[in-house]
Enzyme design. Structure first.
Site, short mmCIF file in Angstrom:
data_model
loop_
_atom_site.label_atom_id
_atom_site.label_comp_id
_atom_site.label_asym_id
_atom_site.label_seq_id
_atom_site.Cartn_x
_atom_site.Cartn_y
_atom_site.Cartn_z
N SER A 124 0.79 -0.80 0.00
CA SER A 124 -0.87 0.68 -0.05
C SER A 124 0.50 1.37 -0.09
O SER A 124 0.39 2.32 -0.02
CB SER A 124 -0.79 0.26 1.53
OG SER A 124 -0.43 0.19 1.91
N HIS A 145 -3.63 -3.51 -4.79
CA HIS A 145 -3.48 -3.13 -3.82
C HIS A 145 -5.29 -3.32 -2.69
O HIS A 145 -5.65 -2.93 -3.54
CB HIS A 145 -3.37 -1.91 -3.32
CG HIS A 145 -3.33 -1.46 -1.89
ND1 HIS A 145 -3.97 -0.60 -1.27
CD2 HIS A 145 -2.90 -2.49 -0.82
CE1 HIS A 145 -3.63 -0.47 -0.14
NE2 HIS A 145 -4.19 -1.42 0.28
N GLU A 157 -7.07 -1.35 -6.06
CA GLU A 157 -6.83 0.01 -6.06
C GLU A 157 -5.15 -0.86 -7.68
O GLU A 157 -4.42 -1.30 -7.27
CB GLU A 157 -5.57 0.86 -5.12
CG GLU A 157 -6.72 1.78 -4.80
CD GLU A 157 -5.84 2.19 -2.80
OE1 GLU A 157 -6.37 3.06 -3.39
OE2 GLU A 157 -5.20 2.31 -3.09
N ASN A 196 -5.69 4.68 1.52
CA ASN A 196 -5.22 4.99 2.40
C ASN A 196 -4.46 6.21 3.79
O ASN A 196 -4.75 6.87 4.33
CB ASN A 196 -3.82 3.79 2.67
CG ASN A 196 -4.40 3.04 3.11
OD1 ASN A 196 -5.01 2.51 3.40
ND2 ASN A 196 -3.19 1.56 2.72
N1 3HC Z 1 -12.06 -11.74 7.67
C1 3HC Z 1 -13.04 -11.76 6.58
N2 3HC Z 1 -14.85 -12.03 7.17
C2 3HC Z 1 -15.18 -10.78 7.88
C3 3HC Z 1 -14.15 -9.96 9.00
C4 3HC Z 1 -12.22 -10.98 8.30
N3 3HC Z 1 -10.96 -10.35 9.52
N4 3HC Z 1 -14.62 -9.55 9.97
C5 3HC Z 1 -15.64 -9.78 9.29
N5 3HC Z 1 -16.02 -10.32 8.59
C6 3HC Z 1 -17.28 -10.65 7.52
C7 3HC Z 1 -17.66 -12.18 8.10
O1 3HC Z 1 -18.92 -12.19 7.09
C8 3HC Z 1 -18.16 -11.81 9.01
O2 3HC Z 1 -19.70 -11.97 9.53
P1 3HC Z 1 -19.37 -13.36 10.99
O3 3HC Z 1 -19.57 -13.15 11.74
O4 3HC Z 1 -20.69 -14.12 10.68
O5 3HC Z 1 -18.78 -14.22 10.22
C9 3HC Z 1 -19.54 -10.23 8.43
O6 3HC Z 1 -17.46 -9.90 7.94
C10 3HC Z 1 -20.14 -9.09 9.35
O7 3HC Z 1 -18.13 -8.56 10.58
P2 3HC Z 1 -18.77 -8.71 12.23
O8 3HC Z 1 -20.57 -8.43 12.02
O9 3HC Z 1 -17.82 -8.75 13.54
O10 3HC Z 1 -18.86 -6.80 11.66
P3 3HC Z 1 -18.93 -5.90 10.98
O11 3HC Z 1 -20.38 -5.69 10.53
O12 3HC Z 1 -18.56 -4.45 11.42
O13 3HC Z 1 -18.09 -5.88 9.65
C11 3HC Z 1 -16.12 -5.05 8.24
C12 3HC Z 1 -16.94 -6.05 9.58
C13 3HC Z 1 -16.63 -6.03 7.74
C14 3HC Z 1 -14.50 -5.12 8.63
C15 3HC Z 1 -16.50 -3.82 8.80
O14 3HC Z 1 -16.52 -3.43 10.20
C16 3HC Z 1 -15.58 -2.76 7.79
O15 3HC Z 1 -16.33 -2.83 6.98
N6 3HC Z 1 -14.82 -2.17 8.58
C17 3HC Z 1 -13.82 -1.10 7.98
C18 3HC Z 1 -12.90 -2.01 7.11
C19 3HC Z 1 -12.08 -1.25 6.40
O16 3HC Z 1 -11.54 0.41 6.75
N7 3HC Z 1 -10.69 -2.06 5.82
C20 3HC Z 1 -9.71 -1.10 4.73
C21 3HC Z 1 -8.91 -0.99 6.00
S1 3HC Z 1 -6.98 -0.52 4.78
C22 3HC Z 1 -6.13 -1.32 4.55
O17 3HC Z 1 -7.20 -2.76 4.28
C23 3HC Z 1 -5.28 -0.99 3.77
C24 3HC Z 1 -3.67 -2.28 3.80
O18 3HC Z 1 -3.07 -1.55 2.71
C25 3HC Z 1 -3.67 -2.55 4.98
#
Ligand code: 3HC
Length: 292
Positions: A124, A145, A157, A196
């Protein structure tokens, strides 16, 4: 989709949080896929986590058992990088955010991979022009990405460096789409790319407010969720992405900008130094019942 006819087998380098889910998504999307790591136990852990994620998806009716079974028949785990890469069409590198490691890795991949194979990095922060010149095929190197959790987040991306060919961009974007993702084309190399950078601005302010003693980190997360409608607060998100990843991203940016403003916030460094890497280690900003 014609751009994709050259891709049958995908190699993912690294079985961490990102690599393992990238591999799973590729296999679910119909590609023969191998996830590579140096250590057997890391691969074993990745396999178990993916199996339990998939079991949960089947239980919740999100996927069928046969879809998942077929995906696992297409998904391999291996420590024998060279043998796998020799027969691959597309490499997605999701190893550690460290420039010298990536350069060595890409130089080695270039020696082994078939001439047509594209070498993409999931980095990233490390733009691919800094890696491409370690290979003899700079036109086939780019950033691809993904976002965490890869099984859920829809964006990818695609970032070309000035020497990346149009074909490479087209194949990489077509592959991302075939993996069910929405492509964001980034036209200029810039550390952090787009999503990011938006996130970093928020994270930086959040860490400053917390380290200035203005507010607890828990309340910052509440504000992000209940005042701004974000699905997670910035501290919860750091725990999800990995404190080590968040920390290394800062260092990689500092290494590229030389700007002390890019350095990790001291509070983030404290967690990193204590090995509190977030969900995967059971403790980060928050404490978790088990490491995931
Ligand atoms: N892996 C896979 N699936 C996941 C997961 C994980 N770590 N966490 C949650 N999920 C999925 C599952 O299907 C889960 O359902 P389940 O609990 O029945 O198995 C479903 O999402 C819903 O999860 P939760 O009820 O625990 O929580 P949320 O409804 O809040 O959803 C989330 C979780 C999708 C992670 C949501 O909170 C979200 O969109 N968060 C923001 C994530 C974000 O901003 N990501 C970008 C990060 S930056 C990045 O990645 C860049 C890199 O360069 C570092």
């Amino acid at each position: 989709m014609s751009a994709l006819t050259s891709v049958n087998h995908i190699t993912v380098i690294g079985s961490g949080t990102m690599g393992s889910q990238i591999g799973m998504v590729a296999a679910l999307s119909g590609f023969e896929t191998t996830i590579i790591d140096i250590a057997e136990d890391a691969l074993q852990r990745a396999r178990e986590q993916l199996e339990s994620r998939m079991a949960r998806d089947v239980e919740k009716g999100r996927r069928t058992q046969s879809e998942v079974d077929e995906a696992f028949t297409r998904l391999d785990f291996s420590t024998d990088r060279d043998a796998v890469v020799a027969g691959t069409d597309f490499v997605i590198e999701a190893a550690v955010e460290d420039l010298s490691i990536k350069r060595k890795l890409f130089a080695a991949l270039d020696q082994i991979a078939p001439p047509h194979a594209i070498l993409a990095t999931n980095s990233s922060n490390i733009v691919s022009s800094r890696i491409a010149d370690a290979t003899s095929r700079p036109e086939k190197v780019c950033n691809m990405h993904f976002f965490n959790p890869v099984l859920v987040m829809k964006a990818v991306e695609v970032v070309a460096h000035p020497g990346t060919s149009q074909d490479t961009v087209a194949i990489t974007a077509a592959l991302a789409e075939a993996m069910g993702k929405q492509v964001i084309h980034v036209h200029k190399e810039i550390p952090g790319f787009v999503a990011n950078r938006l996130l970093a601005a928020l994270r930086k302010e959040a860490l400053q407010l917390y380290s200035d003693g203005v507010v607890s980190f828990e309340d910052i997360d509440i504000a992000a969720k209940s005042a701004l409608g974000h699905p997670m607060g910035p501290f919860e998100l750091m725990d999800l992405v990995g404190i080590d990843v968040a920390y290394m991203i800062r260092l990689a940016e500092y290494e590229q900008t030389g700007d002390p403003e890019s350095l990790p916030n001291p509070e983030l460094k404290k967690l990193y130094d204590a090995g509190r890497f977030g969900r995967k280690s059971g403790q980060g900003w928050y404490t978790y019942a088990s490491a995931t």
